[in-house]
Design an enzyme around this catalytic site. Structure first.
Site, PDB file in Angstrom:
ATOM      1  N   GLU A  79       0.743  -1.102  -0.011  1.00 18.68           N
ATOM      2  CA  GLU A  79       0.141  -0.067   0.123  1.00 18.68           C
ATOM      3  C   GLU A  79       1.000   1.210  -0.054  1.00 18.68           C
ATOM      4  OE1 GLU A  79      -2.172   3.335   1.946  1.00 18.68           O
ATOM      5  OE2 GLU A  79      -0.177   2.300   2.496  1.00 18.68           O
ATOM      6  N   CYS A 111      -4.520  -3.440   1.977  1.00 18.71           N
ATOM      7  CA  CYS A 111      -4.023  -4.739   2.669  1.00 18.71           C
ATOM      8  C   CYS A 111      -4.483  -5.956   2.093  1.00 18.71           C
ATOM      9  CB  CYS A 111      -4.717  -4.642   4.247  1.00 18.71           C
ATOM     10  SG  CYS A 111      -4.511  -3.266   4.905  1.00 18.71           S
ATOM     11  N   THR A 152      -2.700   2.300  15.713  1.00 14.95           N
ATOM     12  CA  THR A 152      -2.757   1.073  15.212  1.00 14.95           C
ATOM     13  C   THR A 152      -1.670   1.455  13.853  1.00 14.95           C
ATOM     14  OG1 THR A 152      -4.342   1.890  13.345  1.00 14.95           O
ATOM     15  CG2 THR A 152      -5.300   0.886  15.389  1.00 14.95           C
ATOM     16  N   HIS A 233      -6.995 -11.046   8.890  1.00 17.22           N
ATOM     17  CA  HIS A 233      -6.192  -9.761   8.625  1.00 17.22           C
ATOM     18  C   HIS A 233      -6.150  -8.993   9.952  1.00 17.22           C
ATOM     19  CE1 HIS A 233      -4.546  -5.882   7.499  1.00 17.22           C
ATOM     20  NE2 HIS A 233      -6.050  -5.361   7.510  1.00 17.22           N
ATOM     21  N   LYS A 242     -12.886  -9.861  17.234  1.00 21.17           N
ATOM     22  CA  LYS A 242     -14.256  -9.401  16.969  1.00 21.17           C
ATOM     23  C   LYS A 242     -14.803 -10.013  15.762  1.00 21.17           C
ATOM     24  CE  LYS A 242     -14.674  -5.187  19.483  1.00 21.17           C
ATOM     25  NZ  LYS A 242     -15.273  -3.912  19.449  1.00 21.17           N
ATOM     26  N   SER A 309      -9.118  -2.569   2.454  1.00 18.56           N
ATOM     27  CA  SER A 309     -10.041  -1.484   2.365  1.00 18.56           C
ATOM     28  C   SER A 309     -10.412  -1.083   1.038  1.00 18.56           C
ATOM     29  CB  SER A 309      -9.742  -0.467   3.198  1.00 18.56           C
ATOM     30  OG  SER A 309      -9.746  -0.664   4.547  1.00 18.56           O
TER      31      SER A 309
HETATM   32  N1  CAA Z   1      -9.706  -0.034  28.988  1.00 17.59           N
HETATM   33  C1  CAA Z   1     -10.252  -0.946  28.320  1.00 17.59           C
HETATM   34  N2  CAA Z   1     -10.797  -0.813  27.133  1.00 17.59           N
HETATM   35  C2  CAA Z   1     -11.027   0.683  26.625  1.00 17.59           C
HETATM   36  C3  CAA Z   1     -10.765   1.735  27.430  1.00 17.59           C
HETATM   37  C4  CAA Z   1     -10.069   1.426  28.784  1.00 17.59           C
HETATM   38  N3  CAA Z   1      -9.584   2.450  29.374  1.00 17.59           N
HETATM   39  N4  CAA Z   1     -10.919   2.817  26.801  1.00 17.59           N
HETATM   40  C5  CAA Z   1     -11.718   2.548  25.600  1.00 17.59           C
HETATM   41  N5  CAA Z   1     -11.658   0.899  25.524  1.00 17.59           N
HETATM   42  C6  CAA Z   1     -12.175   0.331  24.537  1.00 17.59           C
HETATM   43  C7  CAA Z   1     -13.225   0.583  23.837  1.00 17.59           C
HETATM   44  O1  CAA Z   1     -14.494   0.364  24.564  1.00 17.59           O
HETATM   45  C8  CAA Z   1     -13.203   0.034  22.522  1.00 17.59           C
HETATM   46  O2  CAA Z   1     -13.661  -1.040  22.785  1.00 17.59           O
HETATM   47  P1  CAA Z   1     -15.124  -1.887  21.735  1.00 17.59           P
HETATM   48  O3  CAA Z   1     -14.497  -1.670  20.451  1.00 17.59           O
HETATM   49  O4  CAA Z   1     -15.130  -3.398  22.001  1.00 17.59           O
HETATM   50  O5  CAA Z   1     -16.098  -0.803  22.143  1.00 17.59           O
HETATM   51  C9  CAA Z   1     -11.854   0.173  22.279  1.00 17.59           C
HETATM   52  O6  CAA Z   1     -11.261   0.397  23.326  1.00 17.59           O
HETATM   53  C10 CAA Z   1     -11.377   1.157  21.409  1.00 17.59           C
HETATM   54  O7  CAA Z   1     -12.103   2.267  21.519  1.00 17.59           O
HETATM   55  P2  CAA Z   1     -12.639   3.207  20.558  1.00 17.59           P
HETATM   56  O8  CAA Z   1     -13.763   2.574  19.750  1.00 17.59           O
HETATM   57  O9  CAA Z   1     -13.099   4.503  21.455  1.00 17.59           O
HETATM   58  O10 CAA Z   1     -11.570   3.822  19.442  1.00 17.59           O
HETATM   59  P3  CAA Z   1     -11.332   4.790  18.539  1.00 17.59           P
HETATM   60  O11 CAA Z   1     -12.631   5.348  18.014  1.00 17.59           O
HETATM   61  O12 CAA Z   1     -10.647   5.879  19.102  1.00 17.59           O
HETATM   62  O13 CAA Z   1     -10.477   3.964  17.541  1.00 17.59           O
HETATM   63  C11 CAA Z   1     -10.728   2.643  15.466  1.00 17.59           C
HETATM   64  C12 CAA Z   1     -10.647   2.749  17.133  1.00 17.59           C
HETATM   65  C13 CAA Z   1     -11.754   3.505  14.929  1.00 17.59           C
HETATM   66  C14 CAA Z   1     -10.665   1.193  14.990  1.00 17.59           C
HETATM   67  C15 CAA Z   1      -9.176   3.516  15.202  1.00 17.59           C
HETATM   68  O14 CAA Z   1      -8.191   2.464  15.927  1.00 17.59           O
HETATM   69  C16 CAA Z   1      -8.868   3.127  13.706  1.00 17.59           C
HETATM   70  O15 CAA Z   1      -9.402   4.144  13.051  1.00 17.59           O
HETATM   71  N6  CAA Z   1      -7.968   2.348  13.200  1.00 17.59           N
HETATM   72  C17 CAA Z   1      -7.616   2.338  11.914  1.00 17.59           C
HETATM   73  C18 CAA Z   1      -8.568   1.805  11.149  1.00 17.59           C
HETATM   74  C19 CAA Z   1      -8.553   0.240  11.266  1.00 17.59           C
HETATM   75  O16 CAA Z   1      -7.587  -0.258  11.662  1.00 17.59           O
HETATM   76  N7  CAA Z   1      -9.651  -0.338  10.601  1.00 17.59           N
HETATM   77  C20 CAA Z   1     -10.003  -1.859  10.918  1.00 17.59           C
HETATM   78  C21 CAA Z   1     -10.881  -2.347   9.719  1.00 17.59           C
HETATM   79  S1  CAA Z   1     -10.080  -1.710   8.200  1.00 17.59           S
HETATM   80  C22 CAA Z   1      -8.697  -2.768   8.017  1.00 17.59           C
HETATM   81  O17 CAA Z   1      -8.688  -3.884   8.365  1.00 17.59           O
HETATM   82  C23 CAA Z   1      -7.641  -2.352   6.936  1.00 17.59           C
HETATM   83  C24 CAA Z   1      -6.723  -1.785   7.577  1.00 17.59           C
HETATM   84  O18 CAA Z   1      -5.673  -2.591   7.701  1.00 17.59           O
HETATM   85  C25 CAA Z   1      -6.315  -0.130   7.573  1.00 17.59           C
END
Ligand code: CAA
Length: 390
Positions: A79, A111, A152, A233, A242, A309
């Site tokens: 990528e 990816c 990440t 992945h 999940k 993606s």
């Molecule tokens: N203790 C334990 N857990 C906690 C916590 C704490 N103190 N605070 C938060 N958490 C948990 C939340 O409850 C949440 O868990 P759930 O999903 O089970 O509800 C988890 O931590 C993450 O918290 P948020 O949902 O608030 O996190 P965020 O919104 O800040 O970020 C994300 C999460 C949107 C995935 C972000 O990491 C992101 O944008 N990542 C990049 C995109 C990505 O990787 N997407 C995956 C699918 S796409 C793909 O796979 C292609 C690729 O490689 C990119």
């Protein structure tokens, strides 16, 4: 004739950031990263590393062992390519002094492209059973500082040799795959960081999994009970867990945390401490499983889900071959991961903000700790690479 993975070698950068450090800088609880997304460390490439040096370093052990002599196809999946025209694999071909009778091309689909490369390589070997194909999946995962995706990030490369009568894993002919035009994660040519609709991307990942699995199950007649392990992945390790939960629920199978650990945990170990490697992520997971599972996996069937993606998903599978342990680079991987250097927050930010010069000037780059190859400078708009080994 069985065709599949004959050798697999993984490489990541020498430098990493502990997500505790990032959590402190972002005023976030460490457990959000350690537990919530399931990541502990992220690999950061030194300024004198890029996807070429990562890829060449991953393939170096194969070259040293004389495994590349029959390779006539080099597919480089990434990528984070470094040139709009020339395939990054051609630099690797040169650094590894591979035979000139070789097709070389670069593949892109976020990816997913590593899996496209594997399937194309299988087709090549089916037609040329005495020849081999080298697939290199190499990436640097970058999101904006302070963005939800930042924790990440990661980097790394996996070099995979595809052959007939493979010594590690025979890949099954059945496959389920799904393409859909969505904007969950993308990177316009003018940006060095990905744009992502984070929550949406996790939903699309799962949707493509369910669609791919449905086809795979119909074509193969297999059910989830036919697999001893799964490799997903891994953008972050929690995503894989999940996804598997969702797949089980869809198939009306109850799964508790202990069962989940037994099916997935070994495949998540390397990614938890290196981060996302985009095109290589699922293969980092497979390497982690093969290297670290205490149980002998011979004759066991592994379920594989690749996702890129944009989007393409593919569910396929493979069977681990007798004697596979004799052909792994497990000790090298362990040494590499145990001997990395931790960055302070400021060092991380300085490296992040450093950009490869784009003004066409002449540059010689300072030497950091890298693998056997480094990106040493730029001259007349040409990247220059240096081999640190004989
Ligand atoms: N203790 C334990 N857990 C906690 C916590 C704490 N103190 N605070 C938060 N958490 C948990 C939340 O409850 C949440 O868990 P759930 O999903 O089970 O509800 C988890 O931590 C993450 O918290 P948020 O949902 O608030 O996190 P965020 O919104 O800040 O970020 C994300 C999460 C949107 C995935 C972000 O990491 C992101 O944008 N990542 C990049 C995109 C990505 O990787 N997407 C995956 C699918 S796409 C793909 O796979 C292609 C690729 O490689 C990119």
């Amino acid at each position: 004739m069985n065709i599949g993975i004959d050798k697999i070698s993984f490489y990541t950068s020498h430098y990493y950031v502990d997500l505790k450090t990032l959590a402190e800088a972002r005023s976030v609880e460490t457990d959000k990263y350690y537990i919530g997304i399931g990541q502990e460390k992220m690999g950061i490439p030194a300024p004198d590393e890029d996807v070429v040096t990562l890829g060449a370093s991953a393939a170096y052990p194969l070259m040293k062992d004389g495994e590349l002599d029959d390779v006539e196809l080099l597919l480089f999946a990434t990528e984070s390519g470094i040139d709009q025209s020339k395939a990054a694999g051609i630099y690797v071909h040169g650094l590894l002094e591979m035979p000139s009778r070789c097709r070389s091309v670069e593949l892109k689909q976020a990816c997913y492209s590593g899996t496209a490369a594997i399937q194309l390589a299988i087709g090549f070997v089916a037609r040329n059973p005495t020849k081999k194909a080298l697939v290199i999946c190499s990436d640097v995962a970058r999101y904006e500082l302070g963005s939800p995706g930042e924790a990440t990030q990661g980097c790394g490369s996996v070099a995979i040799l595809i052959s007939a009568n493979p010594r590690i894993m025979a890949i099954d002919p059945e496959s389920g795959y799904h393409t859909e035009d969505v904007m969950d994660f993308w990177r316009p040519n003018y940006r060095s960081e990905a744009l992502v609709d984070g929550k949406y991307s996790t939903m699309v990942y799962i949707h493509a999994l369910l669609e791919s699995w449905k086809q795979y199950a119909e074509l193969s007649g297999r059910s989830l009970a036919d697999f001893n392990r799964f490799c997903y992945h891994i953008p972050f390790t929690k995503m894989a867990e999940k996804a598997h939960q969702k797949l089980c629920r869809k198939n009306k199978i109850a799964i508790d945390q202990e069962q989940m650990q037994a099916l997935l945990e070994e495949s998540l170990r390397y990614s938890r401490i290196t981060g996302n490697c985009y095109s290589g992520s699922m293969y980092v997971g497979l390497t982690s499983l093969l290297d670290t599972a205490e149980e002998d996996l011979t004759d066991q069937r592994i379920g594989l889900y690749s996702y890129g993606s944009g989007c393409v998903g593919e569910f396929f599978s493979g069977v681990i071959q007798p004697g596979y342990r004799d052909h792994l680079y497990a000790d090298q991987h362990r040494n590499m991961l145990e001997n990395r250097s931790e960055l302070t927050y400021q060092q991380y930010e300085d490296i992040f903000n450093y950009g490869v010069p784009t003004d066409g000037g002449e540059y010689v780059f300072p030497q950091y700790k890298t693998g056997p190859y480094r990106f040493s400078g730029i001259s007349q708009h040409k990247r220059e690479y240096e081999s640190l080994v004989d």
